[in-house]
Design an enzyme around this catalytic site. Sequence first.
Site, PDB file in Angstrom:
ATOM      1  N   HIS A 433      -1.845  54.449  11.783  1.00 32.79           N
ATOM      2  CA  HIS A 433      -1.433  54.219  10.405  1.00 32.79           C
ATOM      3  C   HIS A 433      -2.654  54.159   9.500  1.00 32.79           C
ATOM      4  CE1 HIS A 433      -2.842  50.120  11.055  1.00 32.79           C
ATOM      5  NE2 HIS A 433      -2.792  49.966   9.751  1.00 32.79           N
ATOM      6  N   SER A 435      -4.502  52.460   5.963  1.00 35.14           N
ATOM      7  CA  SER A 435      -4.523  51.318   5.064  1.00 35.14           C
ATOM      8  C   SER A 435      -5.976  51.086   4.666  1.00 35.14           C
ATOM      9  CB  SER A 435      -3.921  50.083   5.761  1.00 35.14           C
ATOM     10  OG  SER A 435      -3.919  48.970   4.902  1.00 35.14           O
ATOM     11  N   HIS A 575       1.143  21.807  21.348  1.00 33.41           N
ATOM     12  CA  HIS A 575       0.964  22.819  20.315  1.00 33.41           C
ATOM     13  C   HIS A 575      -0.538  23.052  20.145  1.00 33.41           C
ATOM     14  CE1 HIS A 575       0.390  19.074  18.084  1.00 33.41           C
ATOM     15  NE2 HIS A 575      -0.289  19.777  17.193  1.00 33.41           N
ATOM     16  N   SER A 577      -4.165  23.992  17.996  1.00 28.87           N
ATOM     17  CA  SER A 577      -4.929  23.850  16.768  1.00 28.87           C
ATOM     18  C   SER A 577      -6.408  23.922  17.145  1.00 28.87           C
ATOM     19  CB  SER A 577      -4.589  22.519  16.078  1.00 28.87           C
ATOM     20  OG  SER A 577      -5.249  22.424  14.844  1.00 28.87           O
TER      21      SER A 577
END
Length: 894
Positions: A433, A435, A575, A577
Amino acid sequence: MEHLLDPQWEETSPEEPASPTPHIAGNRLILDVYLDGCERFLQVTDSRTGDLVEVEFLRLSSNDAMITSVVADLPRFSHLRSLVLKGGHLRDDYGRCQNGLLTTLPPDISKLSLLRHLDLSFNNFLELPSCITALSLLTTLHLGYNHLKALPDEIRELKFLTDLLLMSNQLEELPAGIGQLKNLEKVDLSENKLVSLPEEVGNLQQCADLDLSANSLANLPETVCNMMSLQQLYLHNNVLVAVPAGLASLPHLTRLDLQNNRLRTVPPEIMHCSCVYLQGNPIGELEPSPLSEGKILEILPIVTPFLTNVLSFCVTPDGCWVFLPRGFHLCFPPGAVSCTMRIHYQILLPDQQHVRLGHHDVLLSSTLELQPHGIQFHQDVEINVPFAFLKPVPKREVVIRTFTDGSGTWTDLTTTIKERSLHEMLASCKTAHFSWFLVVSRLVEDRCEVPKEGELLFSSVDQNIRVEFPPGATAETRTVRMQVLPVSKKMLERITGDSESSTSPLLCLSQSSAANFLNPVKIQLPLPLGVTGDTLDRSHLYLLHGDPRAQTWTDITNQVVLQITHIYAHFQVDHFSWYWLWYTTKSYVGELAKNVYKRLRMYQVNFVALQRKRDPEQVLLQCVPKHKVESTVKRLQDRYKGPEPSDLVELVEGEQFFATFEQGLKLYSERPDCVNGRICFVFYSRMKNVKEVYVTSSADRMEKDVKGQVSFYRGSVPEGLPEEVTKHRKGSRSDWMATLPIKLPRTKCPNGEPDKPRINHSLPPLNIGNPEMGYLTETNLLSIASQIGSDWMNIGINLGLPYQELERIRFKNSKDLNQLILDMIFLWAQKNSEQPDCVQKLVQAMRTSKRNDIADEIEDVIALGKEKYTRSIRRVGLDQGNSSGDSAIAMSQS
């Protein structure tokens, strides 16, 4: 040259043969014109011993069989200033010069302490005699047409050498010491076997003539571009595959001979120079390149749109190579498109609008925009982006970053690095693509796919860091990324002033899913440097959780189970971080971490404001990292003058700042990068951050100088900048960073209005160019004229105006420089206004005249005008996607 040793023939009887009686003519002894010159030399030294001290110039033929015995007597000529012992006076049966018999010199030659000129050409020296480097006053050394294979580093002792002639030897390399010959003006190294040049060659600041032709050079050191006095550079008949673009910027270069090399691509800056000779190079041809399947790619057609003024090109199903300005190039394989397609491109200077940097990212290149965005090719297209040389750092990597229109995100592509030249590399990727594409340096990223069965991820930066995903941690496979920022104890102490604190590496974790893990993930971090599990005080150990958006650090030591072994800390989270282990006696560890992290992202810089010596109204503004300030100022000091650089200031990569002229100074004309009278910059540590502007004053400069200043202020900050960085920005002067003085000398212009060029109202209204390709109005031309100054003659010649016409204008306006310049620029405009490429010719003339500041301003005005024109076309509904080729080109340029 006249013969200064004349044979005097005495009268003799017919029975007696005549015999010459040589004598010394003045201070010269010229004997290389005689076949028995060495025999005559011995007669002089035997009979005229008292006169030898008067001889300053001596010439002998080294083809003479007695030369080796004669040179032993040379130290007796203590006042000798010029010595010629060259061969080549005899020729063989084929007419070739025969080399002399000298292979060495006696050590006592070093006693000729006054010698300035030494010619030993056409001999059989295999190495430079050591006695030569002791001749400290030598200015000319001619050793051409010998058999030298190397030069000793001691050649650096010849401090006064101005001419070094070493053509037709067998030199394969040069010593670094050659860079210390600061007075060299002419160097001839042609017809040798040189395969490379030392970096130190760039120190030859006085060298005007450099001949490196007929060697085996494949590349040149970038430092050649520092030879600011260079006028003629001969590089023909080598094997060059690349040349530094900076050669085009050498201010005095009149000839750059690159003929008969292996140059397949040439930087556009060099391609457009009138003094460059490129015949005999395979420009546009390609060698076969291997594909990933192991096949050989056929030689594809070449497209070089930068040789025209069109910012677009066509691609056919057959495929092609496309070479763009500034070293960008693309490869469309066969079958990438199913029908002929027009591609538009732009090469954009770095700007916050189309550059997205993460924490600790560094921008390395300009931005290449390819349109139409989002188009999908049948096969991946290879994109090659040049970038500034960056020494390999084990903890960092270089990638090409692109914008994905569908998801609206920036993505890093799989990138390979190629060496383009000594100071420039090439980043290469494949994409389906189009861009925006740019090159960044980022922290090394480790990644893995985590299935429901679990996985283990190690850091390639620090093998002591790992993340363990147990079975069942995720129901669906997700991608996990890890980056590690090492923080040395020395750096930490420099920032905090605390020698007792230490930290682990900073761990940055992210994942492709927003959902928490179903089962806790186990993380292992090494304990801070100098701390072990046996000796640490648990009350001083903190685990910090970082929020990458808010840039806050929270102590979570009491929220997790922190297991300590001898050298590791283990904890579990659900999670991801940022995580950072600290060992410190400070109680405000969160604020301390914020300050340290802020400083880790800062660069220390100085601001520079210099005025052109020949035209003080032209001002160069630059933001320079502190370790480059000295070399930058030194490089500019021959053309610019100004105050010392500013005090150190700290900026973040991608931070915006402004320059404002104050105390009676102002910009002469509006610029696209000017906002409310302020010049806008964006700081990128690896980019030049430099602009040249033209300033004027509203004050009367007929009576006295105008003493003003330029001040630098902070602008908008990059996205995600820590709050700590912005706290000091409150208040009317909180954005101020530095101020440097600027002085405009009083003018000698008799009309009393030095800052406003007088308009000759007899000149008719005039516009040049056209709206689609870009045009300049009469107002634009007046602005350009006001900036030309003393460069007017050089610019006029580069615009193609006859010299006689320029002399006529000079005579007509001998006392009014402003009117002279107006007559010159409007004369050219009237003659060329109908030509479609007249604006491009004007830009090229400015660049050839080393007035890049004016050229850049013209291009900015053109770009702004074309953008407005395109918008007006769209407003009236004329742009339906099937416009003419010119319209398509105009849109691509906007």
